[in-house]
Design a protein around this motif. Structure first.
Motif, PDB file in Angstrom:
ATOM      1  N   ARG A   1       0.784  -0.774  -0.222  1.00 55.58           N
ATOM      2  CA  ARG A   1       0.129  -0.329   0.297  1.00 55.58           C
ATOM      3  C   ARG A   1       0.820   1.105  -0.039  1.00 55.58           C
ATOM      4  O   ARG A   1       0.742   2.825  -0.704  1.00 55.58           O
ATOM      5  N   VAL A   2       1.852   0.875   0.361  1.00 50.75           N
ATOM      6  CA  VAL A   2       2.966   2.334   0.974  1.00 50.75           C
ATOM      7  C   VAL A   2       4.428   2.732  -0.291  1.00 50.75           C
ATOM      8  O   VAL A   2       3.967   3.842  -1.116  1.00 50.75           O
ATOM      9  N   ILE A   3       3.596   1.324  -0.817  1.00 47.10           N
ATOM     10  CA  ILE A   3       4.566   1.733  -1.932  1.00 47.10           C
ATOM     11  C   ILE A   3       3.718   2.029  -2.973  1.00 47.10           C
ATOM     12  O   ILE A   3       4.476   3.612  -4.506  1.00 47.10           O
ATOM     13  N   ALA A   4       2.895   1.667  -3.376  1.00 50.50           N
ATOM     14  CA  ALA A   4       1.679   2.527  -4.659  1.00 50.50           C
ATOM     15  C   ALA A   4       1.522   3.768  -4.030  1.00 50.50           C
ATOM     16  O   ALA A   4       1.693   4.599  -5.500  1.00 50.50           O
ATOM     17  N   TRP A   5       1.139   4.137  -3.500  1.00 52.91           N
ATOM     18  CA  TRP A   5       1.631   5.351  -2.824  1.00 52.91           C
ATOM     19  C   TRP A   5       2.597   6.074  -3.233  1.00 52.91           C
ATOM     20  O   TRP A   5       2.539   7.538  -3.395  1.00 52.91           O
ATOM     21  N   LEU A   6       3.650   5.854  -2.994  1.00 55.38           N
ATOM     22  CA  LEU A   6       4.586   6.401  -3.002  1.00 55.38           C
ATOM     23  C   LEU A   6       4.943   6.921  -4.613  1.00 55.38           C
ATOM     24  O   LEU A   6       5.307   8.064  -4.961  1.00 55.38           O
ATOM     25  N   PHE A   7       4.597   5.764  -5.312  1.00 56.61           N
ATOM     26  CA  PHE A   7       5.026   5.813  -7.039  1.00 56.61           C
ATOM     27  C   PHE A   7       4.232   5.525  -7.734  1.00 56.61           C
ATOM     28  O   PHE A   7       3.967   5.717  -8.819  1.00 56.61           O
ATOM     29  N   TYR A   8       3.211   5.766  -7.200  1.00 60.64           N
ATOM     30  CA  TYR A   8       1.728   5.678  -8.210  1.00 60.64           C
ATOM     31  C   TYR A   8       0.921   6.784  -8.468  1.00 60.64           C
ATOM     32  O   TYR A   8      -0.604   6.505  -8.536  1.00 60.64           O
ATOM     33  N   ASP A   9       0.886   7.351  -7.490  1.00 63.08           N
ATOM     34  CA  ASP A   9       0.156   8.778  -7.005  1.00 63.08           C
ATOM     35  C   ASP A   9      -1.316   7.960  -7.111  1.00 63.08           C
ATOM     36  O   ASP A   9      -1.735   8.605  -7.241  1.00 63.08           O
ATOM     37  N   VAL A  10      -1.404   7.423  -5.795  1.00 64.19           N
ATOM     38  CA  VAL A  10      -2.604   7.031  -5.352  1.00 64.19           C
ATOM     39  C   VAL A  10      -2.785   7.238  -4.198  1.00 64.19           C
ATOM     40  O   VAL A  10      -1.948   8.001  -3.143  1.00 64.19           O
ATOM     41  N   GLU A  11      -3.970   7.247  -3.389  1.00 62.62           N
ATOM     42  CA  GLU A  11      -3.862   8.202  -2.025  1.00 62.62           C
ATOM     43  C   GLU A  11      -3.849   6.544  -1.233  1.00 62.62           C
ATOM     44  O   GLU A  11      -3.657   5.770  -1.285  1.00 62.62           O
ATOM     45  N   LEU A  12      -3.068   7.577   0.111  1.00 63.83           N
ATOM     46  CA  LEU A  12      -3.348   6.295   0.610  1.00 63.83           C
ATOM     47  C   LEU A  12      -4.281   6.088   1.854  1.00 63.83           C
ATOM     48  O   LEU A  12      -4.596   6.699   2.127  1.00 63.83           O
ATOM     49  N   ALA A  13      -4.003   4.846   1.790  1.00 63.55           N
ATOM     50  CA  ALA A  13      -5.793   3.752   2.807  1.00 63.55           C
ATOM     51  C   ALA A  13      -5.162   4.266   4.281  1.00 63.55           C
ATOM     52  O   ALA A  13      -5.918   2.657   4.799  1.00 63.55           O
ATOM     53  N   THR A  14      -5.480   4.933   4.370  1.00 65.40           N
ATOM     54  CA  THR A  14      -4.850   5.362   6.282  1.00 65.40           C
ATOM     55  C   THR A  14      -5.152   4.259   6.733  1.00 65.40           C
ATOM     56  O   THR A  14      -4.650   4.002   8.183  1.00 65.40           O
ATOM     57  N   GLN A  15      -6.720   4.246   7.144  1.00 66.75           N
ATOM     58  CA  GLN A  15      -7.916   3.572   7.967  1.00 66.75           C
ATOM     59  C   GLN A  15      -7.527   2.232   7.582  1.00 66.75           C
ATOM     60  O   GLN A  15      -7.021   1.458   9.214  1.00 66.75           O
ATOM     61  N   LEU A  16      -7.397   1.973   6.781  1.00 63.55           N
ATOM     62  CA  LEU A  16      -6.950   0.337   6.238  1.00 63.55           C
ATOM     63  C   LEU A  16      -5.566  -0.181   7.156  1.00 63.55           C
ATOM     64  O   LEU A  16      -4.752  -0.719   7.362  1.00 63.55           O
ATOM     65  N   THR A  17      -4.751   0.735   6.663  1.00 61.19           N
ATOM     66  CA  THR A  17      -3.224   0.454   6.631  1.00 61.19           C
ATOM     67  C   THR A  17      -2.591  -0.012   8.772  1.00 61.19           C
ATOM     68  O   THR A  17      -2.444  -0.372   9.008  1.00 61.19           O
ATOM     69  N   VAL A  18      -3.461   1.495   9.001  1.00 62.75           N
ATOM     70  CA  VAL A  18      -3.664   1.158  10.596  1.00 62.75           C
ATOM     71  C   VAL A  18      -4.442  -0.402  10.709  1.00 62.75           C
ATOM     72  O   VAL A  18      -3.667  -0.295  12.049  1.00 62.75           O
ATOM     73  N   THR A  19      -5.307  -0.659  10.623  1.00 60.27           N
ATOM     74  CA  THR A  19      -5.865  -1.853  11.061  1.00 60.27           C
ATOM     75  C   THR A  19      -4.871  -3.191  10.715  1.00 60.27           C
ATOM     76  O   THR A  19      -4.752  -3.558  11.277  1.00 60.27           O
ATOM     77  N   GLU A  20      -4.472  -2.320   9.971  1.00 56.42           N
ATOM     78  CA  GLU A  20      -3.417  -4.122   9.420  1.00 56.42           C
ATOM     79  C   GLU A  20      -2.038  -4.128  10.068  1.00 56.42           C
ATOM     80  O   GLU A  20      -1.507  -4.945  10.374  1.00 56.42           O
TER      81      GLU A  20
END
Length: 140
Positions: free
Chosen positions: A88-107
């Motif tokens: 998710r973080v790689i997608a956010w850094l390199f592919y200009d996508v929104e970081l799914a913060t709530q899902l990431t914190v849950t994971e």
């Protein structure tokens, strides 16, 4: 502490079970819950198959790991969830996508919970397979 170790680690497995069934029974709503849209054609088949397998596989690893007290299964489930965070973080850094913060914190919480449970498992469980293999004679 005993309550935490007994009842909290299966929680990711329970949530994964519900999400897996949700993807299988109502993929449109499950996709919306995941912050995505349901694809068309073969993409939809792949999306439903992959997502259901991800959640059901994680659920099975957590439940079997907790029930049989096998730390390797809990570690495998934690690794898959942690890799989801990494990608998710790689997608956010390199592919200009929104970081799914709530899902990431849950994971991250799920991963931490499972690894904490593994760290509190008796060490003799971890080494049981090695000792059994050492006692068996080598096959010729």
């Amino acid at each position: 502490m005993r309550y935490f170790l007994k009842y909290i680690p299966p929680l990711p497995g329970i949530i994964f079970l519900f999400l897996g069934f949700y993807w299988l029974t109502d993929p449109g709503a499950a996709a919306q819950l995941s912050g995505t849209t349901l694809l068309d054609g073969i993409g939809r088949s792949s999306q439903i198959g992959y997502m259901t397998a991800y959640f059901m596989g994680g659920c099975i690893m957590v439940f079997v790991g907790v029930i049989t007290k096998q730390p390797m299964l809990l570690q495998a489930a934690a690794m898959i969830i942690a890799l989801t965070v990494v990608f998710r973080v790689i997608a956010w850094l390199f592919y200009d996508v929104e970081l799914a913060t709530q899902l990431t914190v849950t994971e991250i919480i799920f991963t931490t919970t499972l690894l904490f449970r593994v760290s509190r498992m008796p060490r003799n469980i971890v080494n049981d397979n090695k000792s059994e293999q050492a006692q068996q004679p080598a096959e010729l």
